[in-house]
Each structure stands twice: as structure tokens, then as C-alpha cells.
Design an enzyme around this catalytic site. Structure first.
Site, short mmCIF file in Angstrom:
data_model
loop_
_atom_site.label_atom_id
_atom_site.label_comp_id
_atom_site.label_asym_id
_atom_site.label_seq_id
_atom_site.Cartn_x
_atom_site.Cartn_y
_atom_site.Cartn_z
N HIS A 1 1.00 -1.32 -0.02
CA HIS A 1 -0.17 0.02 0.18
C HIS A 1 0.86 1.14 -0.01
CE1 HIS A 1 -3.62 -2.27 1.93
NE2 HIS A 1 -3.75 -2.18 0.54
N GLU B 1 1.88 3.58 3.06
CA GLU B 1 2.35 3.35 4.27
C GLU B 1 3.87 3.34 4.36
OE1 GLU B 1 0.27 -0.56 4.60
OE2 GLU B 1 -1.76 0.62 4.24
N HIS C 1 2.38 -3.47 6.81
CA HIS C 1 1.45 -2.28 6.70
C HIS C 1 1.57 -1.21 7.79
CE1 HIS C 1 -0.95 -4.51 3.13
NE2 HIS C 1 -0.20 -5.38 3.63
N GLU D 1 0.64 -4.43 11.24
CA GLU D 1 0.33 -2.99 10.97
C GLU D 1 0.99 -2.11 12.11
OE1 GLU D 1 -1.83 -1.86 9.16
OE2 GLU D 1 -2.99 -3.51 8.27
#
Length: 304
Positions: free
Chosen positions: A58, A61, A184, A259
Site C-alpha cells: 500500500h 504506508e 503495513h 500493522e
């Protein structure tokens, strides 16, 4: 500070020159605009289990590429005995930016861009969410069929050249990869399969226990608090992601999605650069534990 794609790629070149006996360049695929998905393989001896590190799928990020390049630098230069052991007893494939077009676009045009940059016929909106485009329970959960949304899964599974080419590369290492780590941001979560169902995987309890231990290690340095769980329950249903595909299709027993920082905030994708090093340090602490605990539970026994 955060770096541009050319800066990251030229740094990878430099590592190959500086550590020719342990670092080799690897191309994991290509992008719609013709860029290479570049990474390196770090290897100190033959026959090591493989750890695959995928990052920045992504585009916005940025802390993910910063963290995985920090990890890579530690593997090559750290004098810490625990990190040396980790570096030398595994073969590492590290791809800091697996969505190069999107990453470049976040530097030139739109800092908040997430998706790829391929055009969508019948729509003015460009891009597909590359972490909803993998051919495993594609388009079932937590994804969208509308091209203008952030989580658009694409017109079909592996419609994107990035996911198609990178998955082809991963298939060449089937049986060798024992650990898959996808990076992420943000939310401070350590996630494992699956995203399409609340049903538990065959080794759910191990993945939960290893993840819990890793989160404890991560918290020790700065008190950063991570939540651990399967994607479906810990964050939200989401299908068509790389980790689930890798876990299932390539039989990779140890698979986690990080994350990273921060936990929350209106500008969570724009983590201040002064948090890069601390994020890197605590993340490396947790990766050490994932490997140590997985080994203790017998996941790297060569007899299987």
C-alpha cells in the site's frame, strides 16, 4: 528520514557492492508503469529456512519500507549476537516496496494514494488495491467491486501486473519459504490468517502464541502496545490479501501481517520521521521472537 524509490533502490545496489558474498539482488516482479519490484537476498550459509519480507504494497504506508530497510541494515551490520544469529541462520528475501508505481505517486502527486496506478476501463478512477487482488477467496469479504474505492479488488484476481508477477516469483520458492512477513501501517496489530473467514487455521493456537510472545518482546523497549489475532477477528474481514494466499497456496506455516505505528490518529500514515528508528528497533525485537518461538515449536525441522 523517509526515502524515495530511487534512493531505496540505489541503497540496495550499494549493499550488493559492499557485501558481495552475502547479498544478491533479486527482482520479484514488475509494475504497470514498467518499474522493477526490487529486493535483495541475504544469505550466510546453504540450507537455511527462508523468511520472505514484503512491504509497502500500500503506497502511502511509508513507515513499512523504512522499517524493512532498517531490518535489512541490522541483518548486515548489527554486532548484537541475537541479531547475528537471526541473520545467519535464515535466508532473507526483503522487498521494501512491492507497489513501486504507487509509492512514487505518493512522493510526486498524492501522499495518501494507496492502490496501484493501472487505469480502470469504464472508470475515471485509477488503481486497484493490490492487497485485495490475490487469488485466494478473491472478492469475498472486505473488498469492493467499485474502481473508485480504496479497497477495489480489481476486475479479476491477479489483474494487476504487480501481484501477478510477485506471486509468480514467490511460487519459485515454494517449499523453501517457512515464514512470510507482510508490513503495513497503521494500528499496532500483529495479524495472522485468515481474512475471509472467522474459522481458525490448523495452527491457529501456535500462531496466536507466537504472536503474543512477539508482541511482548515488541513492547519491552518503548511500551508500544500491539494487539494480536487473526485478521477476520482482530481488524476486519478482508479477502484477497497476499499473506493468506502465501499461507495457503505455498503452505507457509508462519505468516504474519504487521500493522505498524501509530495505534490511531487522523494522520496515521504520516508517522513522524523521528519514529522510524524506534519503530525499526521494536519491530526487529519482535521478529527475533517470531523466529525463536517458531523454531522452538519445531517449524523449521528439516525432516518434514
Amino acid at each position: 528520514q523517509y526515502h524515495t524509490l530511487p534512493e531505496i533502490y540505489s541503497w540496495l545496489d550499494r549493499l550488493v557492492q559492499e557485501h558481495p558474498e552475502h547479498v544478491e539482488p533479486v527482482v520479484g516482479g514488475k509494475s504497470y508503469e514498467g518499474r522493477e519490484i526490487r529486493g535483495v537476498k541475504v544469505s550466510y550459509k546453504k540450507g537455511n529456512p527462508v523468511v520472505m519480507v514484503e512491504s509497502n504494497i500500500h503506497a502511502r504506508e511509508w513507515i513499512t519500507a523504512a522499517t524493512t530497510t532498517y531490518l535489512l541494515n541490522e541483518l548486515l551490520t548489527s554486532k548484537n549476537s541475537t541479531i547475528r544469529e537471526m541473520a545467519e541462520n535464515y535466508d532473507w528475501y526483503i522487498f521494501p516496496v512491492t507497489n513501486p508505481d504507487g509509492y512514487v505517486y505518493t512522493h510526486t502527486t498524492d501522499r495518501m494514494w494507496r492502490k496501484t496506478r493501472s487505469p480502470n476501463p469504464d472508470s475515471l478512477c485509477a488503481g486497484t488495491d493490490p492487497n485485495r487482488n490475490w487469488n485466494f477467496h478473491w472478492m469475498e469479504q472486505g473488498t469492493s467491486s467499485r474502481p473508485c474505492t480504496e479497497t477495489y479488488g480489481g476486475k479479476k484476481a491477479f489483474s494487476e501486473v504487480e501481484t501477478r508477477s510477485f506471486s509468480d516469483f514467490l511460487k519459485t520458492l515454494k517449499g523453501q519459504i517457512k515464514v512470510y512477513l507482510a508490513f503495513h501501517s497503521y494500528s499496532q496489530l500483529l495479524l495472522f490468517p485468515y481474512g475471509h473467514t472467522c474459522q481458525h487455521t490448523y495452527n491457529h493456537d501456535d500462531l496466536q502464541a507466537i504472536g503474543d510472545a512477539a508482541a511482548r518482546s515488541l513492547a519491552q523497549r518503548y511500551g508500544t502496545d500491539y494487539t494480536v489475532g487473526n485478521i477476520y477477528d482482530a481488524i476486519y474481514p478482508a479477502s484477497g490479501g497476499s499473506m493468506d494466499w502465501a499461507y495457503d497456496t505455498l503452505d507457509i506455516p508462519i505468516a504474519y501481517t504487521y500493522e505498524l505505528r501509530p495505534r490511531d490518529g487522523w494522520n496515521g500514515f504520516q508517522l513522524p520521521a523521528n519514529q522510524i528508528i524506534p519503530t525499526g528497533e521494536e519491530t526487529v525485537d519482535s521478529v527475533v521472537t517470531i523466529l525463536k518461538e517458531s523454531r522452538r515449536l519445531g517449524y523449521f525441522n528439516t525432516s518434514d
